[in-house]
Design a protein around this motif. Sequence first.
Motif, PDB file in Angstrom:
ATOM      1  N   SER A 166       5.411 -24.137  -2.695  1.00 40.33           N
ATOM      2  CA  SER A 166       4.058 -23.580  -2.632  1.00 40.33           C
ATOM      3  C   SER A 166       3.728 -23.125  -1.221  1.00 40.33           C
ATOM      4  N   SER A 167       2.879 -22.118  -1.133  1.00 42.24           N
ATOM      5  CA  SER A 167       2.461 -21.590   0.167  1.00 42.24           C
ATOM      6  C   SER A 167       1.427 -22.496   0.809  1.00 42.24           C
ATOM      7  N   GLY A 168       1.377 -22.420   2.134  1.00 45.12           N
ATOM      8  CA  GLY A 168       0.306 -23.104   2.846  1.00 45.12           C
ATOM      9  C   GLY A 168      -0.965 -22.284   2.780  1.00 45.12           C
ATOM     10  N   VAL A 169      -2.126 -22.958   2.869  1.00 51.13           N
ATOM     11  CA  VAL A 169      -3.422 -22.297   2.750  1.00 51.13           C
ATOM     12  C   VAL A 169      -4.256 -22.634   3.972  1.00 51.13           C
ATOM     13  N   VAL A 170      -4.811 -21.595   4.619  1.00 52.34           N
ATOM     14  CA  VAL A 170      -5.681 -21.776   5.781  1.00 52.34           C
ATOM     15  C   VAL A 170      -7.038 -21.176   5.446  1.00 52.34           C
ATOM     16  N   THR A 171      -8.100 -21.955   5.582  1.00 51.43           N
ATOM     17  CA  THR A 171      -9.454 -21.466   5.317  1.00 51.43           C
ATOM     18  C   THR A 171     -10.339 -21.786   6.512  1.00 51.43           C
ATOM     19  N   VAL A 172     -11.047 -20.768   7.000  1.00 54.67           N
ATOM     20  CA  VAL A 172     -12.026 -20.944   8.062  1.00 54.67           C
ATOM     21  C   VAL A 172     -13.367 -20.430   7.551  1.00 54.67           C
ATOM     22  N   SER A 173     -14.413 -21.256   7.714  1.00 51.51           N
ATOM     23  CA  SER A 173     -15.758 -20.890   7.270  1.00 51.51           C
ATOM     24  C   SER A 173     -16.728 -21.005   8.436  1.00 51.51           C
ATOM     25  N   MET A 174     -17.774 -20.175   8.392  1.00 59.68           N
ATOM     26  CA  MET A 174     -18.838 -20.217   9.386  1.00 59.68           C
ATOM     27  C   MET A 174     -20.130 -20.655   8.696  1.00 59.68           C
ATOM     28  N   TRP A 175     -20.802 -21.643   9.279  1.00 58.25           N
ATOM     29  CA  TRP A 175     -22.065 -22.150   8.756  1.00 58.25           C
ATOM     30  C   TRP A 175     -23.166 -21.811   9.744  1.00 58.25           C
ATOM     31  N   SER A 176     -24.298 -21.295   9.226  1.00 56.66           N
ATOM     32  CA  SER A 176     -25.402 -20.899  10.102  1.00 56.66           C
ATOM     33  C   SER A 176     -26.611 -20.611   9.221  1.00 56.66           C
ATOM     34  N   THR A 177     -27.490 -19.731   9.676  1.00 60.00           N
ATOM     35  CA  THR A 177     -28.526 -19.125   8.829  1.00 60.00           C
ATOM     36  C   THR A 177     -28.159 -17.657   8.694  1.00 60.00           C
TER      37      THR A 177
END
Length: 562
Positions: free
Chosen positions: A472-483
């Motif tokens: 299986s492939s590796g998974v990278v997720t980046v999220s930004m939290w703000s208004t």
Amino acid sequence: MLLLVLGLAVLAGGAYAAAYAAAGDRVPRGTTVAGVDIGGKTATEAQATLVAELRPRAAEPIPVTVDGTADVIDPESAGLGVDYVATVAAAGATRSWSPAWLWSYFTGGEPVDPVIEVDDALLGRALDRLSATHGTLPRDGSVSFDKTRVVVRDPREGRALHPDEARDAVLAAYLTDGTAELTLVAQPPGIDATDVRAAVDEFANPAVSGPVTLVFGKSPVTLTPAQFTAALRLVPRDGELVPAVRRRVLTGLVDAGVGEAGQPADATVELVNGAPRVVPAKPGVKYRPDEVADAFLQLVQLTEGQRRAKVPATVAEPAFSTKDARALKITEKVSSFTTYYPHADYRNVNIGRAAQLVNGTVLKPGGVFSLNGIVGERTRENGFTEGFIISNGIFKEDLGGGVSQMATTTFNAMFFAGLRDIEHKTHSFYIDRYPVGREATVAWPSVDLKFENDTPYGVLVEAHVTPSTPSSSGVVTVSMWSTKLWDITTKTGERYNFTAPATRTLRTEDCYPNTGYGGFDIDVWRYFHKPGSREVTRTEKFHTHYTPSDTVVCKPPKPAQP
């Protein structure tokens, strides 16, 4: 006549002297000790007789009854024995001219009680054992806490032997054929129902009635009953329950509300159960635990509205307060981007370590994100390992290989959050697992990914990696939290300005073969919309020039010249 009188006196004196000589240092005739006849014996003879006759009896268990239930006491364990020397002396074994003593000697002695040796501590323990076996120990009442609940244990009256009466009865039965009849009597508890009720009404109930606040400088530390009751106890003292503080527990609670080692801690924002939460600021506080304990013990006894007090302390206030953190208004996810990578152990290590360092970064308004600044140099000490990088247009092996996957994923999360791009560099040639024209690479210390939070709100960066496996492939997720300030749309143009790859033949130890492909140019646009609007407020264009990925042919290194 005179001669007759003198003669009679001489005869009388001789008889008196003869009586004295006959009595010697013997025990008066007919004297008995615990039924043993020692009359007419010298002190030494009398002592030997008593030892021979009484010692076996002195070691025999003493029969007792406790409220009619039979039991025994072992004399040796109870510290009981016979003082034979003192007993013989008490029986009158002495030499004396006293007419009364001589009369007593010749006319017969009396029964004499043996002199008993008593170890009161051992005898007390023996009686305590009988009380514990046949009676019930009294139980003191107590008051404790289970979080916000007051727990009361009712007192209980006990039944035990009366120490003095039981002692006398045991000593009276010792060396006799009798039984010591012992009786249990009521024994009240040290803490009775009245003491318990006073402790509940005057301390325990007020204590759990609400939180208390200890103020250090300008910074309050509020403790709820569910927290602080673990630090409270009521201890018996002089017949009543007295409030006391477990200082180690209390200081632990206070230290959790202030900075470590007296250093202030700024407020921040973190994700808890998938939602942003403000982590309050902590003042840097140095205080005396006894002064905190005294203030706390007074506060918990007061009523609502009075349960707040200043505590003497040296305080360093945090630079970024809890109020400041709330003002960041980090409340929702404003962007998220995911990329995938093929399995390689070095990628799992390096990308995972980079994500660990990036995760939780908070950008204040005007703050600049620097991936190199946050991740730091890619060294073994910093948790990185060797992997493939692109150097001079070809693949090489170096520490930190794969971190560009984190750079690309973070760049796209920034892109769709509408933040200002300051510095990014695409890979020299295109890697097809990345969005074309919308990716980034990094290299320590020269090539960085930087962007600015040019919004009026704070930004929390969340980074997460699911490691790859052989299947299986590796998974990278980046999220930004703000208004949310912007809705972002994008367009990718057509590829143009194509260039062909070259072929390189390398004779180096670190050569890695590669099948090349061509380069090209491409343009990407970013469109800014007000949330919910289709109208474009602003447009940005990103131009990328990809060089060809050259074909690499590896040959054995040439032999060294002599």
